[in-house]
Write a protein that holds these residues in place. Structure first.
Motif, PDB file in Angstrom:
ATOM      1  N   ASP A   2     -55.593 -19.131 -25.436  1.00 37.83           N
ATOM      2  CA  ASP A   2     -55.275 -19.629 -24.749  1.00 37.83           C
ATOM      3  C   ASP A   2     -53.793 -18.868 -25.439  1.00 37.83           C
ATOM      4  O   ASP A   2     -53.526 -18.286 -26.630  1.00 37.83           O
ATOM      5  CB  ASP A   2     -54.552 -21.327 -24.510  1.00 37.83           C
ATOM      6  N   LYS A   3     -52.944 -19.292 -24.563  1.00 39.52           N
ATOM      7  CA  LYS A   3     -51.445 -18.892 -24.555  1.00 39.52           C
ATOM      8  C   LYS A   3     -50.604 -18.668 -25.601  1.00 39.52           C
ATOM      9  O   LYS A   3     -50.360 -17.975 -26.668  1.00 39.52           O
ATOM     10  CB  LYS A   3     -50.692 -18.392 -23.337  1.00 39.52           C
ATOM     11  N   ARG A   4     -51.076 -19.882 -25.690  1.00 39.91           N
ATOM     12  CA  ARG A   4     -49.726 -21.011 -27.584  1.00 39.91           C
ATOM     13  C   ARG A   4     -50.384 -19.532 -28.350  1.00 39.91           C
ATOM     14  O   ARG A   4     -49.846 -19.365 -29.204  1.00 39.91           O
ATOM     15  CB  ARG A   4     -49.761 -21.734 -27.513  1.00 39.91           C
ATOM     16  N   GLN A   5     -51.826 -20.210 -28.721  1.00 42.61           N
ATOM     17  CA  GLN A   5     -52.540 -19.390 -29.305  1.00 42.61           C
ATOM     18  C   GLN A   5     -51.982 -17.715 -30.176  1.00 42.61           C
ATOM     19  O   GLN A   5     -52.575 -17.374 -31.171  1.00 42.61           O
ATOM     20  CB  GLN A   5     -54.069 -20.198 -30.037  1.00 42.61           C
ATOM     21  N   THR A  38     -42.479 -18.551 -20.438  1.00 42.09           N
ATOM     22  CA  THR A  38     -44.263 -19.024 -21.623  1.00 42.09           C
ATOM     23  C   THR A  38     -43.966 -19.225 -23.354  1.00 42.09           C
ATOM     24  O   THR A  38     -44.465 -20.936 -23.359  1.00 42.09           O
ATOM     25  CB  THR A  38     -45.649 -18.282 -20.984  1.00 42.09           C
ATOM     26  N   HIS A  41     -41.723 -22.462 -23.011  1.00 45.75           N
ATOM     27  CA  HIS A  41     -42.757 -23.752 -22.421  1.00 45.75           C
ATOM     28  C   HIS A  41     -43.589 -23.998 -23.744  1.00 45.75           C
ATOM     29  O   HIS A  41     -43.617 -24.920 -23.965  1.00 45.75           O
ATOM     30  CB  HIS A  41     -44.106 -22.956 -22.075  1.00 45.75           C
ATOM     31  N   HIS A  42     -43.706 -23.883 -24.357  1.00 44.42           N
ATOM     32  CA  HIS A  42     -43.939 -23.998 -25.961  1.00 44.42           C
ATOM     33  C   HIS A  42     -43.900 -23.910 -26.717  1.00 44.42           C
ATOM     34  O   HIS A  42     -44.254 -24.960 -27.949  1.00 44.42           O
ATOM     35  CB  HIS A  42     -45.677 -22.661 -26.126  1.00 44.42           C
TER      36      HIS A  42
END
Length: 196
Positions: A2-5, A38, A41-42
């Motif tokens: 995922d984008k956070r990771q 993004t 966002h995280h």
């Protein structure tokens, strides 16, 4: 992933190779291909991202270390062999789990966040404590008394940290093997002291 990771792993790679303060948010975004919106966002900001990166490396490193130590835990000598062989593999880039060796990420981070009261510094200190506790736990399983296991784990941690620093700062790729020889000698003296 995922984008956070993806942000965390990209940031780790850049921070580990170049240093945290040397890497800006824009470089992380460019390398990861993820939009600034993004990222925010995280993460509230760069320090929140750094904290997540420390947690990520902490988990990866301790899981790796535990796996390597579990290969041999019937004697203190076996634990020592497993520890310093693992370090030697890492220092000499034979360990793919940890990526190419650029020293200890936690030591490097503490050099950039020198205040022991800073949250990021404390996170790194907690990692070091956890690694020493893991060693003590493995040594307890070999039959050592709790105090002896704790003292030997502390001594092994000193040798481990010294080997990592010598490998990074002076390019001594044999440092882990030298530390292993010292550690085996130390373990032998601990055992002989316990023998009536």
């Amino acid at each position: 992933m995922d984008k956070r990771q993806q942000l965390v792993t990209t940031a780790f790679d850049l921070f580990y190779r170049q240093g945290i303060h040397a890497v800006g948010i824009n470089q992380i975004l460019q390398e990861s291909g993820i939009a600034k919106k993004t990222l925010y966002h995280h993460f509230a900001g760069k320090e929140a991202l750094v904290a997540a990166v420390i947690s990520y490396r902490d988990r990866v490193f301790l899981e790796w270390l535990e796996k390597r130590l579990e290969q041999e835990k019937f004697t203190a000598e076996g634990v020592i062999e497993a520890l310093f062989t693992a370090l030697d593999d890492w220092i000499n880039d034979r360990e793919t789990t940890l990526t190419a060796f650029h020293g200890c990420f936690f030591i490097n981070t503490c050099a950039e966040y020198g205040d022991p009261g800073h949250e990021l510094h404390r996170q790194c200190a907690q990692h070091k404590t956890a690694a020493t506790r893991m060693l003590a736990s493995c040594l307890l399983k070999t039959g050592l008394e709790e105090q002896a296991a704790g003292e030997l784990a502390y001594a092994l941690s000193l040798l481990k940290e010294g080997a990592i620093v010598l490998a990074q700062v002076q390019g001594d790729k044999q440092a882990a093997l030298q530390a292993k020889a010292l550690a085996l000698s130390l373990a032998s003296s601990v055992y002989s002291a316990k023998t009536p």
